[in-house]
Structure formats: structure tokens, C-alpha cells
Scaffold this motif. Structure first.
Motif, PDB file in Angstrom:
ATOM      1  N   GLY B 144       0.820  -1.211   0.000  1.00  0.00           N
ATOM      2  CA  GLY B 144       0.000   0.000   0.000  1.00  0.00           C
ATOM      3  C   GLY B 144       0.855   1.262   0.000  1.00  0.00           C
ATOM      4  O   GLY B 144       0.588   2.206  -0.748  1.00  0.00           O
ATOM      5  N   LEU B 145       1.896   1.265   0.803  1.00  0.00           N
ATOM      6  CA  LEU B 145       2.809   2.412   0.836  1.00  0.00           C
ATOM      7  C   LEU B 145       3.469   2.596  -0.526  1.00  0.00           C
ATOM      8  O   LEU B 145       3.541   3.702  -1.065  1.00  0.00           O
ATOM      9  N   ASN B 147       2.391   1.618  -3.441  1.00  0.00           N
ATOM     10  CA  ASN B 147       1.427   2.081  -4.435  1.00  0.00           C
ATOM     11  C   ASN B 147       1.173   3.578  -4.317  1.00  0.00           C
ATOM     12  O   ASN B 147       1.025   4.270  -5.311  1.00  0.00           O
ATOM     13  N   SER B 148       1.113   4.069  -3.071  1.00  0.00           N
ATOM     14  CA  SER B 148       0.836   5.491  -2.913  1.00  0.00           C
ATOM     15  C   SER B 148       2.025   6.343  -3.337  1.00  0.00           C
ATOM     16  O   SER B 148       1.861   7.356  -4.002  1.00  0.00           O
ATOM     17  N   LEU B 149       3.223   5.909  -2.953  1.00  0.00           N
ATOM     18  CA  LEU B 149       4.396   6.744  -3.227  1.00  0.00           C
ATOM     19  C   LEU B 149       4.807   6.700  -4.691  1.00  0.00           C
ATOM     20  O   LEU B 149       5.281   7.682  -5.239  1.00  0.00           O
ATOM     21  N   SER B 153       0.814   9.515 -10.183  1.00  0.00           N
ATOM     22  CA  SER B 153       0.645  10.857  -9.624  1.00  0.00           C
ATOM     23  C   SER B 153       1.255  10.937  -8.219  1.00  0.00           C
ATOM     24  O   SER B 153       1.058  11.897  -7.502  1.00  0.00           O
ATOM     25  N   ILE B 155       4.190  10.847  -5.073  1.00  0.00           N
ATOM     26  CA  ILE B 155       5.183  11.866  -4.752  1.00  0.00           C
ATOM     27  C   ILE B 155       6.514  11.624  -5.466  1.00  0.00           C
ATOM     28  O   ILE B 155       7.196  12.575  -5.866  1.00  0.00           O
ATOM     29  N   SER B 158       6.088  12.916  -8.932  1.00  0.00           N
ATOM     30  CA  SER B 158       6.009  14.382  -9.025  1.00  0.00           C
ATOM     31  C   SER B 158       7.366  15.018  -8.751  1.00  0.00           C
ATOM     32  O   SER B 158       7.693  16.060  -9.314  1.00  0.00           O
ATOM     33  N   TRP B 187      14.197  -2.203   2.044  1.00  0.00           N
ATOM     34  CA  TRP B 187      13.583  -1.218   2.936  1.00  0.00           C
ATOM     35  C   TRP B 187      13.012  -1.909   4.180  1.00  0.00           C
ATOM     36  O   TRP B 187      13.176  -1.457   5.299  1.00  0.00           O
TER      37      TRP B 187
END
Lengths: 293, 317
Positions: B144-145, B147-149, B153, B155, B158, B187
Motif C-alpha cells: 500500500g505504501l 502504491n501510494s508513493l 501521480s 510523490i 512528481s 527497505w
């Protein structure tokens, strides 16, 4: 001592301290990022402008998942973790004690039976069909019985039991105590520290597991938290409407992104809260495990 | 032939001794009962279930009574061996694991060495506490982490866009799957896996360093000539142990990371077993595929145990 203060040494020290600081940043930032995402406004999250501080702070996302089925899933997870861990500890102690008695006549065959399972297993499908054949599918027992003993942890407990001096048990034996009494009254109280570590290992494993539930649990009402989270990752907000009440959906203060972040925070919170206090016990567990008996 | 023999026959004596021992240990056997039952029901019965690979599974008949397949029970085994996709997932499993081992193995050793060089005890403890944490996150949270990072779109993209790069399809494209899988493994494990090496470092003899310093060796030389040889036995044991696990990829994580476009490299034996067996209910075929994995694993364990016995005087049996 001279060299410790040479220039190259100092340069290295600065580099080392900086590098480790960066490592800590990389380790912690993802969780922090989830936290600020979960309390930010959904539109800001979608724009991808959040990096250091939350923007347009709102608790809508948390409101949305709390009004959904969050508490049901959390209750399931707590139940599975508590029941599973109790079974793990009891069964592991029961297996470890006979194996730790040097003059136990069944020690060799029992050791062989246990050790062989470390090297060969039936695999996913036969276990799945076994669980099915026992009629415990879609119940808590499918989650807590197939892994009732983690053999590695059990061997750690056995090693600890073995280290208890025989003189302590012998005197009890002379007083007429049987093995059940000895295990309960002498061995277990003397092994509390290690058992506490094992309790933590087992509990974390139960709390974090999702795959067992994916295999064995079909009813939505019995899902643990991790499955809820997984479904949100794979699907998205409205793929799982019962998980989430549609609070704030109209104003876009709640989006897939904020929901996912909040779910990650909620799922991990128990571990984050407990972790600083029990971290030393975890480390001790690794150390005992590495000193093979 | 005569009465006195009956009592002195060796068989009789052994039986009697056995009975005495069983009576003496009766409480231990009683304690052992439940664990033994567990091992039989949930480990050995499924082990017997491996025969499913040689049977045509009939749900009504169960594992025990389903009939053997045609071709002397080898129907599924033969079709697996002839299935080119099986060899793809077989190769994927080995490639992913070898790469993972090569890249992730040195990381915790380096971390332990760096931590060992810190003079400030408190800082060292903080770094340890922080880097151990990811070990306790669930795979679902870790993915989940990620996928978000790393989403298009997210971070990371970007930030790269700020440098005029990207966006990169980190989560979808096949060529990024292995780096993402291995990177997230590092990690998650670098801190936790360093514990064992830190422990080895703490047992090194300070007098050796004292002597080296008198001989004029700097920190770097001390590290090369004292520290690393000192922890070499631990490094070798850990390397051998991880070779024994060469076939165990974290399929639970892969299952969460798998997308249609990265399946050509991310599909490994266990994920294939899951799809064929659980999703498609192709039980016999999937069991057969799993059997290949178990046998290769067993082979590696035996091999590494032999290596371990030879080089480190420690072995599992």
C-alpha cells in the motif's frame, strides 16, 4: 586514539551520521506521508501537492471509514489475534516441554516428526483441501489451527526450557510433582521473558496476515482488517462500499487516496503504539533464535 | 523349552522395559498428545495430500479416495513438464530469488558496520529502533505504501517531474517489477537483518584493535583486517541459510504487486499455484506444480546443509 581525530576520520563520521539520518528519513517518511495524506483534503491529495505538511486538514476520511464497517473488521482482527496467539503459546509450550526433557523416551521420534516439517510441506492446495475436509472453512478455526505451532518459535522455546537447570525440576519430582505440574509451576514461570517475546512474534504475525483469510474466509462479515485494506488497494473506494460510508464523497474531501492512507494508518496503529515499548523483546527473540540448541 | 526361558527372552525384556518407560513418561506423552495431533492433521495429512498430483481429484471422494490418473498417475506431471508457462514461472522464481539474494544480502552487513562505527550510543540506538520498524508492517501495508508513493501521480513521480523526468510506470511496467520488489525488501529488512551481524560485531576482541592501532593501522585497515574476518563465520552461516530458502519468494507480496502488464516477470511458482489451484480449482495440476517447488527446495536444503557442515562446522542435522 590519535587516528580517531584525524581529518579523514572526521569526514567519515560526518558522512556516516548523515547517511544513517537519511536512512531513517527513508524509513519513516512513507508512514508519515500516509498520515498527512489521511488528514488532508482529497482534492489536494489528488493534485499531488502534499509532501511535508498536510493541506486543508479534515477528519472526513476517518469519519468515513469509522461510519463504514471498520470496527467490525477490527473486532475480527482482534479476535483472531487473541485466540490465535493463545493457541500458539499453549501448543508451542506443550510441544517444547517433552522435547526439552533429555531422558524422555519419545524424544527422538517426536523430534524427527517435528524437524521434517521444516523441510517439506504439502503446499498450499493440499492444506486448503485439508482445511476444507475438516469442515472449518470460513470460520476462525481455519485461521488459527493450521498454523497452531510455528516450529521455529517452538524450537526457541524448547531451547529455553532446556537451559533451566535440572536441579530445579528434580527436587519437584522428588516431592511427587508430575510433568504437568512441573511445566506449569516451574518451567513456564522461569521462561516468562522468552514466552513474552514469542507472544509478540505470534501476535504480530496474526495481526499482519492476510493470505490465510483470503484462502479460507468467504463471508465478508468475517474479514480481518488486512483483507479490508487489500480490497481497498486492489479495488478502490466504491469497489467496497460497505467498508466505507460515503461521507464527504460529494465534496471530494474523501478520495481513494485519502481512504487508503487512513486504512493503512488504522491497520498499523496498534503496532506503532506498542512497538517502542516492546522493541527490546523482539530483538531478544532474534538473539535466542540464532543461538541454536 | 523350559519355564525359566519365558522370563529371560530378550524380546520379553525389551517389551517390559518399554512398558516401564512408557509408564514413567506417561505425563510427557499426555502433554505431547495435542501437538502431535496438530502435526499429523495439519502437516502430515497435507503431505500425504501431495499424492493429489498423481490423482484425478473428485470432490466427493476427497484426497484419499480419488482415483489415480492415466499414464500411471503421471498425467498431470507430464502436462506440467510440457507446459512452457510452467517453465516461465520456474525461471521467474529462480531469477527473482537470486537477484534478491545478491542485492539484499550485503545491505544489513553494511548497515551493521556503519552502526558499529558510531561513537554516540544514543544515536545508534535511535537508528536501530527506527530501521527495525518496517519489519513489523504487514505485506499489505508495505505494498500500500509503495502504491501510494510510486503511482503515476505519487510523490516520487512528481519529484522526478520537477527534475524534468518521467513519469515512470513504476507499478505497472514489467521492467520495474524486480527493482520495486527487491527495493522494498531492502527497505523492510535492512534493519532487522542487521541485528545478527551487530551481535557478531559485539563479540569481537577489543585487544585485536588495540594491537592494530599500535601497529599504525587506521580505521579502514582495521575494518578490512579485523572486523570483516571476525564476522565472516556469521556471514557465511547467514548466506548458507538464505541459499536454503532460494525458492521461497514472498509470494504474498508478489500477489499484491502483480498486474496484467508485469505478470510475465512477476508470476512465480506459488502465485501460479494459487491461480491454478484456488482461483481455477485445478487442484491436481496446482499440487503438481507445488511439488516441483518443494522438491527443489528440499534439494537446496540438503545441499546447503552439506556446505554448512563442510565450511562452518554447524549443520541443521
Amino acid at each position: 586514539m590519535m587516528q580517531d581525530h584525524s581529518t579523514s576520520r572526521r569526514v567519515f563520521n560526518v558522512f556516516n551520521i548523515t547517511f544513517l539520518a537519511l536512512l531513517m528519513l527513508v524509513t519513516l517518511y512513507p508512514m508519515y506521508f500516509m498520515f498527512i495524506t489521511s488528514i488532508s483534503h482529497g482534492v489536494e491529495v489528488m493534485k499531488g501537492t502534499i509532501s511535508v505538511l498536510p493541506k486543508l486538514v479534515t477528519l472526513d476520511t476517518y469519519r468515513a471509514i469509522v461510519q463504514g464497517d471498520l470496527f467490525l473488521y477490527m473486532k475480527n482482527s482482534v479476535l483472531y489475534t487473541v485466540v490465535g496467539t493463545v493457541i500458539n503459546l499453549v501448543m508451542s509450550c506443550l510441544a517444547a516441554y517433552p522435547l526439552s526433557r533429555r531422558n524422555f523416551s519419545g524424544r527422538k521420534p517426536f523430534t524427527a516428526i517435528v524437524t521434517f516439517t521444516l523441510f517439506f510441506s504439502g503446499g498450499m492446495i493440499p492444506l486448503y483441501l485439508t482445511v476444507n475436509a475438516f469442515g472449518i472453512m470460513d470460520s476462525i478455526w481455519a485461521l488459527v489451527l493450521p498454523g497452531a505451532i510455528n516450529t521455529y518459535n517452538m524450537i526457541i522455546i524448547r531451547t529455553t526450557f532446556q537451559a533451566i537447570p535440572d536441579s530445579l525440576t528434580e527436587s519437584a519430582q522428588l516431592d511427587g510433582a508430575n510433568d504437568i505440574v512441573i511445566l506449569w509451576k516451574i518451567i513456564i514461570p522461569l521462561s516468562k521473558a522468552v514466552l513474552a517475546t514469542m507472544l509478540l512474534f505470534y501476535a504480530v504475525a496474526h495481526w499482519n496476515s492476510y493470505f490465510d483469510a483470503m484462502l479460507y474466509i468467504n463471508s465478508k462479515a468475517k474479514y480481518p482488517l488486512q483483507i479490508m485494506l487489500r480490497n481497498m488497494l486492489i479495488g478502490g473506494l466504491f469497489a467496497d462500499e460497505t467498508t466505507v460510508a460515503a461521507t464527504g464523497a460529494a465534496s471530494f474531501s474523501v478520495t481513494d487516496g485519502t481512504l487508503r492512507a487512513a486504512a493503512i494508518i488504522v491497520t498499523t496503529l496498534p503496532i506503532l503504539i506498542v512497538y517502542p515499548f516492546v522493541q527490546r523483546h523482539f530483538v531478544k527473540g532474534v538473539m535466542i533464535g540464532s543461538l541454536k540448541g | 523349552m523350559n519355564a525359566s526361558i519365558t522370563d529371560n527372552r530378550p524380546g520379553r525384556g525389551r517389551w517390559r522395559r518399554l512398558r516401564r518407560v512408557l509408564v514413567r513418561d506417561r505425563y510427557l506423552y499426555l502433554i505431547m498428545l495435542l501437538p502431535l495431533l496438530y502435526y499429523l492433521l495439519f502437516c502430515y495429512f497435507p503431505m500425504y495430500g501431495v499424492t493429489l498430483a498423481f490423482k484425478d481429484f473428485k470432490p466427493k471422494l476427497g484426497i484419499l479416495y480419488s482415483p489415480w490418473t492415466s499414464q500411471g498417475g503421471m498425467k498431470y506431471i507430464l502436462s506440467i513438464v510440457r507446459d512452457p508457462y510452467f517453465w516461465t514461472v520456474f525461471r521467474n522464481t529462480i531469477v527473482l530469488n537470486l537477484l534478491n539474494l545478491l542485492i539484499t544480502f550485503p545491505a544489513p552487513i553494511i548497515l551493521a558496520l556503519l552502526l558499529n562505527e558510531l561513537n554516540n550510543r544514543r544515536y545508534k540506538r535511535v537508528v536501530q529502533m527506527v530501521t527495525y520498524l518496517p519489519h513489523f508492517l504487514s505485506v499489505v501495508v508495505v505494498v500500500g505504501l509503495m502504491n501510494s508513493l510510486f503511482s503515476s501521480s505519487g510523490i516520487v513521480n512528481s519529484m522526478l517531474e520537477g527534475l524534468g523526468l518521467g513519469p515512470y510506470p513504476f507499478l505497472n511496467a514489467a521492467q520495474y517489477f524486480r527493482p520495486m520488489y527487491i527495493g522494498s525488501n531492502i527497505w523492510q529488512r535492512i534493519g532487522w537483518d542487521s541485528i545478527i551481524f551487530l551481535a557478531a560485531l559485539s563479540t569481537l576482541d577489543m585487544q585485536l584493535y588495540e594491537a592494530a592501532r599500535i601497529d599504525g593501522a587506521g580505521r579502514w585497515k582495521q575494518t578490512i583486517h579485523i572486523t570483516i574476518p571476525g564476522i565472516m563465520p556469521t556471514i557465511i552461516i547467514m548466506l548458507i541459510l538464505s541459499m536454503g530458502r532460494i525458492m521461497n519468494v514472498s509470494y504474498q507480496k508478489i500477489l499484491l504487486m502483480m498486474t496484467g502488464s508485469n505478470q510475465s516477470v512477476s508470476d512465480v511458482i506459488t502465485t501460479y499455484v494459487y491461480r491454478r489451484g484456488i482461483t481455477n480449482a485445478d487442484f491436481s495440476y496446482a499440487t503438481g506444480v507445488n511439488l516441483f517447488q518443494s522438491l527443489v527446495t528440499l534439494m537446496f536444503v540438503i545441499l546447503t546443509n552439506a556446505l554448512s557442515r563442510r565450511f562452518t562446522e554447524t549443520s541443521l542435522w
